[in-house]
Design a protein around this motif. Structure first.
Motif, PDB file in Angstrom:
ATOM      1  N   LEU A 208      -3.224   8.068  -0.596  1.00 65.16           N
ATOM      2  CA  LEU A 208      -3.155   6.606  -0.745  1.00 65.16           C
ATOM      3  C   LEU A 208      -4.419   5.902  -0.262  1.00 65.16           C
ATOM      4  O   LEU A 208      -4.630   4.727  -0.578  1.00 65.16           O
ATOM      5  CB  LEU A 208      -1.925   6.065  -0.014  1.00 65.16           C
ATOM      6  CG  LEU A 208      -0.595   6.372  -0.716  1.00 65.16           C
ATOM      7  CD1 LEU A 208       0.574   5.946   0.158  1.00 65.16           C
ATOM      8  CD2 LEU A 208      -0.511   5.678  -2.065  1.00 65.16           C
ATOM      9  N   ASN A 209      -5.277   6.605   0.477  1.00 66.47           N
ATOM     10  CA  ASN A 209      -6.551   5.984   0.844  1.00 66.47           C
ATOM     11  C   ASN A 209      -7.344   5.598  -0.398  1.00 66.47           C
ATOM     12  O   ASN A 209      -8.133   4.657  -0.363  1.00 66.47           O
ATOM     13  CB  ASN A 209      -7.376   6.944   1.707  1.00 66.47           C
ATOM     14  CG  ASN A 209      -6.840   6.973   3.130  1.00 66.47           C
ATOM     15  OD1 ASN A 209      -6.705   5.926   3.758  1.00 66.47           O
ATOM     16  ND2 ASN A 209      -6.511   8.148   3.615  1.00 66.47           N
TER      17      ASN A 209
ATOM     18  N   VAL B 204      -6.150   4.254  -3.037  1.00 70.68           N
ATOM     19  CA  VAL B 204      -5.697   2.905  -3.426  1.00 70.68           C
ATOM     20  C   VAL B 204      -6.271   1.884  -2.443  1.00 70.68           C
ATOM     21  O   VAL B 204      -6.836   0.863  -2.840  1.00 70.68           O
ATOM     22  CB  VAL B 204      -4.158   2.821  -3.448  1.00 70.68           C
ATOM     23  CG1 VAL B 204      -3.698   1.382  -3.644  1.00 70.68           C
ATOM     24  CG2 VAL B 204      -3.594   3.712  -4.551  1.00 70.68           C
ATOM     25  N   ILE B 205      -6.155   2.179  -1.168  1.00 71.58           N
ATOM     26  CA  ILE B 205      -6.609   1.249  -0.134  1.00 71.58           C
ATOM     27  C   ILE B 205      -8.098   0.937  -0.306  1.00 71.58           C
ATOM     28  O   ILE B 205      -8.518  -0.222  -0.216  1.00 71.58           O
ATOM     29  CB  ILE B 205      -6.316   1.840   1.268  1.00 71.58           C
ATOM     30  CG1 ILE B 205      -4.795   1.886   1.484  1.00 71.58           C
ATOM     31  CG2 ILE B 205      -6.995   1.032   2.367  1.00 71.58           C
ATOM     32  CD1 ILE B 205      -4.363   2.752   2.642  1.00 71.58           C
ATOM     33  N   ASP B 206      -8.874   1.967  -0.595  1.00 71.68           N
ATOM     34  CA  ASP B 206     -10.323   1.768  -0.700  1.00 71.68           C
ATOM     35  C   ASP B 206     -10.724   0.854  -1.858  1.00 71.68           C
ATOM     36  O   ASP B 206     -11.825   0.316  -1.874  1.00 71.68           O
ATOM     37  CB  ASP B 206     -11.030   3.122  -0.802  1.00 71.68           C
ATOM     38  CG  ASP B 206     -11.003   3.863   0.536  1.00 71.68           C
ATOM     39  OD1 ASP B 206     -10.677   3.209   1.556  1.00 71.68           O
ATOM     40  OD2 ASP B 206     -11.287   5.072   0.559  1.00 71.68           O
ATOM     41  N   GLN B 207      -9.832   0.677  -2.815  1.00 67.91           N
ATOM     42  CA  GLN B 207     -10.131  -0.265  -3.908  1.00 67.91           C
ATOM     43  C   GLN B 207     -10.119  -1.712  -3.418  1.00 67.91           C
ATOM     44  O   GLN B 207     -10.545  -2.601  -4.135  1.00 67.91           O
ATOM     45  CB  GLN B 207      -9.094  -0.123  -5.023  1.00 67.91           C
ATOM     46  CG  GLN B 207      -9.235   1.168  -5.804  1.00 67.91           C
ATOM     47  CD  GLN B 207      -8.150   1.302  -6.861  1.00 67.91           C
ATOM     48  OE1 GLN B 207      -7.580   0.299  -7.308  1.00 67.91           O
ATOM     49  NE2 GLN B 207      -7.867   2.529  -7.254  1.00 67.91           N
ATOM     50  N   TYR B 208      -9.599  -1.932  -2.237  1.00 65.85           N
ATOM     51  CA  TYR B 208      -9.503  -3.302  -1.723  1.00 65.85           C
ATOM     52  C   TYR B 208     -10.479  -3.568  -0.586  1.00 65.85           C
ATOM     53  O   TYR B 208     -10.334  -4.545   0.146  1.00 65.85           O
ATOM     54  CB  TYR B 208      -8.047  -3.595  -1.313  1.00 65.85           C
ATOM     55  CG  TYR B 208      -7.140  -3.559  -2.513  1.00 65.85           C
ATOM     56  CD1 TYR B 208      -6.883  -4.709  -3.257  1.00 65.85           C
ATOM     57  CD2 TYR B 208      -6.611  -2.358  -2.977  1.00 65.85           C
ATOM     58  CE1 TYR B 208      -6.100  -4.671  -4.386  1.00 65.85           C
ATOM     59  CE2 TYR B 208      -5.827  -2.299  -4.113  1.00 65.85           C
ATOM     60  CZ  TYR B 208      -5.572  -3.463  -4.817  1.00 65.85           C
ATOM     61  OH  TYR B 208      -4.797  -3.423  -5.950  1.00 65.85           O
TER      62      TYR B 208
END
Lengths: 289, 579
Positions: A280-281, A283-287
């Motif tokens: 899930l990092n 996904v997080i890194d896209q923000y």
């Protein structure tokens, strides 16, 4: 279809809860035929879930040993659909009556049908509300006198077969509860079908419906012609519309193959490279700003 | 020139003029340059036209709320100026489209630094594209207050690069033209200048709605079904993109009844499942919330509240679904309601919601709201490996020896093991009817009482399990503030301001709002008998629940204009009731 390893008899599927239906109710015939179909296909008790709504026929799951859900009025299809989507390994079979399916739950039918949701839907149609002791139903004839239509029903009935055909159901059949062998065959066909399979079973209510009786159906029943092409939608619709002539067609009207909801969702997960251990990092890194 | 540590810029104009997109960009640029940011947006319910507003608060410290008013107002048109004129305070800055726009006169407001920027004119005449007006304004703002000039260019390149270098160049030109105008034609007389921050490595910028989706992913959601509704749709949009990556399924249902029905079916099958909606959808879901309570099927429902009743104020802020969430559904239905304070809470309270749903086999509702849902905020990145995931108590085939499995077995904790289809010996009928421990329908008085007590009694340990109530004590405080949901951040700031003025005030922030955390609330009320409950609804919904369940006689402070509280409003009220 998930099956058991041992040979099964229909009594092996019966639970200890005795049916709550009135003597002479058409639903007994449906129960017996469905359990025969289960035994014939050695359906697995543990991998089968019967889901129902509210009404006399929706008590069905209690009388069977499998897993089951007795849900809210009109919500059998979306509950069953959610279960099937998340657990495609299970046999999920939906049960209910005409009021549950085509009145309060009628808004769900077009969508479950058009998505070709991988479900078998067995509807016991008695053209009356039995559990509330005799009110007009969405399949009651116009003019029918019931407790809420003392001057005769003002509404035209729906045609469940035409309804499902029009929205793109891929398996549509009608049966009659006393014709046990045909019920068993059509239910078996529905369970084996890939996609949404609808079996409307005429199941007379001797207690509250004095119009659509076992006797009256003797006159109106009409077998689907032997040479009917079950892949021809127009021909199927024509048979479904025989109801307008007072006829009750029974047999398989329509059966075609097209991608199912579960297949489509699988494609989406493949497109997204679905992975149970996805980090899930990512996904997080896209923000990160 | 003094350096500002806290700056609020409000941009107003016509919906569709690029206010939201340029606001997003300058917010991101500021966060990239190391500033803390928090945004607040209101826009019309219509697709185009109508007044739209985007407010950004920049700071070097953690930002608690959208703040009170603004330091800088940037008006794209006359309507924006008219709407905000009464709120322009002395010492603040007014940037406005002049000459060339629909503001006819040069503005001279006493004590206000007025900067005319001919945004429309520059866009039309120098750049021959009216669409670049927003970038002209951003260029001027960035120049005037030293906000993210370099990252702004990087972001333009990243965002428009896909559309071709030509589009990038036009935006660069607009940005430069705005900055040039500010440099050459405006004499900066205001004191606002943001120091550059230190770019942070572990920061993300995300909206409240997206944060709920992220929280769900972190909790292990595998099934999501919803129906589009403002202001909750972004939860579904976020998950539609990311849920398939973890092998989950998302569907758009035909209505909210179907979406919760889907979710209940999926969860019965053993999969963590969720839906998100707003007030009208939550109204439709009431019957099935009761069903999941009766069936003891874990489900999570996010309600991003908006102004009601009926269609109400679809894009505006309100905290008015608490009664519905806590008391809704016919009969005695046990359920849990959580209220996130800010964007970070949207992540962690959503993971908590899943944990509670799994632990207690109940429906759990998360009450966010429109201004929190749309708010973007810079927050610390969550660490997926540190998220606690609780799974429901599962039936183990053969664990009970020869004793037949009972789905609703009466246990000391009230929690019974749940079997999933496919498990041998775990067969049962999940039912909305009152049932015996075996799950067979049973209506006897004894059974009815024991089953109802089971469904409620299992929540007795919840307050200790959740630990989501924060108490901010102060010796000798005359008043204790009780706030919930996104009002918490605003109340925190008000409490801070009050204390700075020497006013003694305590506060409690319950994020578990139903069942009420009575131990903490009663202890608080004992210490601070005079309590103040600010909330954005007419009826004083939390205050009413407090009166119902405790001996408190809270003072209600209710607003319901479609806008949230400002810290100043709560500050004034604290001072008033402290007297």
């Amino acid at each position: 279809m998930t099956t058991a390893t041992e040979p099964m008899k229909s009594k092996d599927y019966k639970s200890t809860v005795p049916p709550t239906w009135c003597p002479g109710c058409g639903d007994f015939g449906v129960l017996n035929a469905v359990l025969k179909a289960f035994a014939d296909k050695t359906m697995s008790i543990d991998d089968t879930v019967l889901v129902s709504g509210i009404g006399c026929s929706s008590r069905f799951p209690y009388f069977v040993k499998t897993y089951g859900m007795h849900t809210a009025h009109g919500r059998v299809l979306p509950v069953a659909a959610g279960l099937k989507m998340s657990r495609p390994d299970l046999n999920v079979i939906a049960f209910g009556g005409d009021g549950d399916g085509f009145s309060i739950g009628g808004g769900h039918v077009p969508h479950v049908v058009r998505k070709n949701t991988d479900l078998t839907y067995i509807l016991m149609d008695n053209s009356i509300y039995g559990l509330t002791k005799g009110q007009v139903s969405p399949t009651s004839q116009v003019g029918m006198v019931t407790t809420t239509t003392p001057y005769g029903a003002p509404d035209n009935p729906v045609n469940p077969l035409a309804f499902c055909l029009t929205y793109g159901a891929t398996y549509v059949a009608q049966a009659y509860s006393s014709k046990s062998k045909q019920v068993q065959e059509l239910v078996t066909g529905a369970m084996e079908h890939k996609g949404f399979a609808f079996v409307n079973i005429i199941s007379p209510c001797p207690t509250f419906n004095k119009i659509n009786t076992f006797d009256s159906y003797k006159e109106s029943l009409e077998e689907v012609p032997a040479d009917h092409d079950t892949s021809d939608l127009n021909a199927a619709l024509k048979i479904a519309l025989r109801a307008k002539e007072g006829k009750t067609p029974i047999g398989l009207l329509y059966k075609v193959e097209r991608p199912t909801l579960v297949e489509r969702l699988t494609e989406i997960r493949q497109k997204a490279k679905g992975d149970d251990n996805f980090d899930l990092n990512k996904v997080i890194d896209q923000y990160i700003p | 020139m003094t350096k500002a540590n806290d700056l609020i810029i409000r941009i107003g104009g016509e919906g569709g003029e690029g206010i939201i997109s340029s606001g997003d960009m300058i917010t991101q640029a500021a966060a990239r340059s190391g500033l803390e940011v928090l945004t607040f947006k209101t826009f019309p319910a219509e697709i185009r036209g109508g007044y739209a507003m985007y407010q950004i608060r920049f700071s070097h410290e953690v930002i608690l709320s959208e703040g009170s008013g603004f330091n800088v107002l940037c008006c794209f048109n006359k309507e924006a100026l008219d709407n905000n004129r009464s709120q322009i305070e002395k010492g603040s800055v007014l940037i406005y489209d002049f000459p060339g726009g629909d503001i006819a006169e040069e503005q001279n407001i006493e004590g206000v630094h007025c900067y005319p920027v001919p945004m429309s004119k520059i866009a039309k005449e120098e750049l021959s594209t009216y669409r670049s007006k927003n970038m002209v304004a951003m260029g001027a703002i960035s120049e005037l207050f030293s906000i993210g000039a370099i990252p702004l260019r990087e972001l333009i390149q990243e965002k428009f690069g896909k559309k071709g270098q030509e589009v990038v160049e036009i935006n660069f030109k607009a940005l430069d033209a705005g900055a040039k105008h500010a440099r050459e034609h405006l004499k900066k007389t205001d004191p606002f200048q943001m120091d550059e921050g230190k770019p942070q490595k572990d920061v993300m910028i995300i909206s409240g709605n997206e944060a709920i989706g992220l929280g769900a992913l972190l909790a292990g959601v595998k099934y999501f079904s919803a129906y589009p509704i403002t202001p909750a749709t972004e939860v579904a949009i976020f998950l539609s993109k990311h849920l398939p990556k973890v092998n989950g399924n998302l569907v758009q249902a035909e209505d909210e009844i179907a979406s919760l029905a889907n979710v209940i079916g999926a969860s019965y099958g053993g999969v963590k499942s969720m839906t998100a909606t707003s007030g009208p959808g939550l109204s439709l879901m009431q019957e099935l919330i009761g069903m999941s309570s009766m069936m003891e099927v874990p489900v999570v429902i996010a309600d991003v509240q908006r102004g009601g009743p009926s269609t109400g104020l679809p894009t505006k802020h309100e905290q008015s679904d608490l009664f519905l969430a806590a008391l809704g559904s016919h009969g005695d239905a046990s359920k849990v309601v959580l209220s996130p304070e800010g964007v970070e809470d949207c992540i962690y309270l959503t993971t908590e919601a899943f944990n509670i749903a799994e632990q207690y086999q109940v429906p759990v509702l998360i009450l966010s709201d429109g201004s929190l849902g749309f708010r973007t905020s810079s927050i610390k990145k969550p660490d997926p490996s540190k998220i606690k995931r609780i799974e429901r108590l599962k039936y183990e085939p053969g664990a009970n020896g020869d004793k037949p499995y009972e789905r609703y077995e009466l246990t000391e904790s009230g929690i019974s093991a749940m079997s999933h289809p496919g498990q041998p010996g775990g067969n049962y009928i999940s039912t909305g009817l009152e049932h015996a421990p075996s799950s067979a329908p049973r209506y006897s008085p004894e059974n009815r009482v024991s089953m109802t007590d089971k469904r409620f009694g299992k929540l007795d340990t919840l307050e200790d399990f959740v630990q989501a109530t924060e108490v901010d004590d102060m010796d000798g405080a005359q008043v204790g503030v009780i706030a919930w949901g996104s009002t918490i951040g605003t109340a925190r700031e008000a409490v801070k301001l009050a204390r700075a003025e020497g006013v003694k005030v305590a506060a409690i922030y319950p994020k578990l709002v139903w069942p009420l955390p009575l131990k903490a609330l009663n202890a608080f009320a004992k210490k601070y008998p005079k309590t103040l409950v600010p909330e954005v609804n007419k009826q004083g919904q939390l205050a009413s629940l407090l009166r119902m369940k405790t001996d408190m006689k809270p003072i209600s402070y209710n607003i319901y204009s479609g806008m949230p509280f400002t810290p100043k409003m709560i500050l004034e009220k604290i001072k008033e009731v402290s007297k």
